[in-house]
Write an enzyme that holds these catalytic residues in place. Structure first.
Site, PDB file in Angstrom:
ATOM      1  N   GLY A  12       0.831  -1.195   0.000  1.00 45.85           N
ATOM      2  CA  GLY A  12       0.000   0.000   0.000  1.00 45.85           C
ATOM      3  C   GLY A  12       0.866   1.245   0.000  1.00 45.85           C
ATOM      4  CB  CYS A  13       0.076   4.683   1.072  1.00 44.85           C
ATOM      5  SG  CYS A  13       0.845   6.296   1.228  1.00 44.85           S
TER       6      CYS A  13
END
Length: 172
Positions: A12-13
């Site tokens: 993810g981020c």
């Protein structure tokens, strides 16, 4: 001085991943960037099919690759395909980019243990692929949550997602 190893993880981020992983014992350096995709010289605005990832240099005398992966599986949801929190798309997939066969074997073994544990909400969809080029992200993305402490993150340690310690006799 002891030898270091490199781990490349996508979950993810990259801001939240870097913020939590940099604090781990044995972590020497971290940098965020793009890997696992099709664009040369990837950037935030043009990273094609690359994942947002973190490159970790660590001291294996202080922490093992397995311990890195166990923490990785605790701070993001490896059961959601191309998604973490509000972030959706290939950039936010869960992936382990191994730098040698030992890392590949440890990654596959850790995933099998996570799946067998029954602690996560579903089966792991984390990709396990050989490491390729890692394109360092722009300076404004490095150490983002150190500079912007209240900035966006969807990463946090989940106390219920901790693999039980193996019985040494069971692995002999």
């Amino acid at each position: 001085m002891s030898q270091t190893e490199k781990a490349i993880l996508a979950g993810g981020c990259f801001w939240g991943m870097q913020d939590l992983i940099r604090r781990r014992p044995g972590v020497v350096t971290t940098r965020v960037g793009y890997t696992g995709g099709d664009v040369t010289n990837a950037t935030y605005r043009n990273h094609g099919t690359h994942a947002e990832a973190i490159e970790i240099v660590f001291d294996p005398a202080e922490t093992s690759y397995r311990e890195m992966l166990e923490f990785f599986f605790q701070i993001h949801d490896p059961t959601t395909k191309n998604r973490q929190g509000n972030d959706v798309g290939m950039s936010y997939r869960s992936a382990i980019y191994y730098v040698n066969d030992d890392q590949r074997d440890i990654a596959e073994d850790t995933i099998a243990d996570v799946n067998a544990s029954g602690l996560w909400p579903g089966k792991v969809v984390t990709e396990v692929e050989p490491a390729g080029p890692f394109w360092e992200a722009e300076p404004e993305h490095q150490d983002y949550l150190e500079r912007i402490p209240n900035g966006y993150t969807c990463h946090f340690p989940r106390p219920d997602w901790v693999l039980p310690r193996r019985d040494a006799s069971a692995t002999a």
